[in-house]
Design a protein around this motif. Structure first.
Motif, PDB file in Angstrom:
ATOM      1  N   LYS A  87       3.843  13.314  -1.170  1.00 55.84           N
ATOM      2  CA  LYS A  87       3.223  12.266  -1.991  1.00 55.84           C
ATOM      3  C   LYS A  87       4.265  11.308  -2.545  1.00 55.84           C
ATOM      4  O   LYS A  87       4.000  10.119  -2.675  1.00 55.84           O
ATOM      5  N   GLU A  91       3.642   9.622   2.006  1.00 51.56           N
ATOM      6  CA  GLU A  91       2.265   9.196   1.793  1.00 51.56           C
ATOM      7  C   GLU A  91       2.159   8.054   0.800  1.00 51.56           C
ATOM      8  O   GLU A  91       1.304   7.187   0.943  1.00 51.56           O
ATOM      9  N   GLU A  95       0.437   4.592   1.931  1.00 52.38           N
ATOM     10  CA  GLU A  95      -0.738   4.107   1.190  1.00 52.38           C
ATOM     11  C   GLU A  95      -0.512   2.686   0.690  1.00 52.38           C
ATOM     12  O   GLU A  95      -1.406   1.845   0.761  1.00 52.38           O
ATOM     13  N   GLN A  96       0.689   2.397   0.215  1.00 52.21           N
ATOM     14  CA  GLN A  96       0.994   1.043  -0.240  1.00 52.21           C
ATOM     15  C   GLN A  96       0.927   0.048   0.914  1.00 52.21           C
ATOM     16  O   GLN A  96       0.426  -1.063   0.748  1.00 52.21           O
ATOM     17  N   ARG A  98      -0.957   0.386   3.632  1.00 50.10           N
ATOM     18  CA  ARG A  98      -2.358   0.213   4.013  1.00 50.10           C
ATOM     19  C   ARG A  98      -3.087  -0.734   3.071  1.00 50.10           C
ATOM     20  O   ARG A  98      -3.977  -1.462   3.463  1.00 50.10           O
ATOM     21  N   ARG A  99      -2.733  -0.709   1.811  1.00 52.47           N
ATOM     22  CA  ARG A  99      -3.409  -1.555   0.819  1.00 52.47           C
ATOM     23  C   ARG A  99      -3.069  -3.034   0.968  1.00 52.47           C
ATOM     24  O   ARG A  99      -3.779  -3.879   0.479  1.00 52.47           O
TER      25      ARG A  99
END
Length: 100
Positions: A87, A91, A95-96, A98-99
């Motif tokens: 995390k 990840e 995630e950043q 993808r946003r």
């Protein structure tokens, strides 16, 4: 009690709480009781793995584990060092990305 004295009482209580925390940290500093390493996959596409150091600390009656990230920062494991490392490194940045 006026609003002014209520604010003063809150500030004094906050300072007392901070002083107590500092005093207990000085009185019983955290000690490393064990060290280890874990291996995690860098990402799901590659077969690369990285080895990270872990340590268990004790201070008074509290015991907790930490993991060292590749940049040298130690973070709390929160029960599972492998997922905490994923995390905090892989990840999080995926995630950043993808946003965006």
């Amino acid at each position: 009690m006026s609003l002014k004295w209520g604010a003063v009482a809150i500030v004094i209580a906050g300072l007392g709480l901070a002083a107590y925390g500092i005093w207990t940290r000085i009185k019983d500093p955290p000690r490393v009781i064990s060290t280890s390493t874990i291996e995690i996959a860098i990402n799901s596409i590659e077969d690369g793995k990285t080895r990270l150091r872990t340590r268990t600390l004790v201070s008074g009656s509290n015991t907790w584990s930490e993991i060292e990230l590749p940049n040298g920062i130690w973070i709390d494991c929160a029960r599972d060092c492998t997922s905490a490392a994923r995390k905090a490194t892989i990840e999080f940045w995926q995630e950043q990305q993808r946003r965006r």
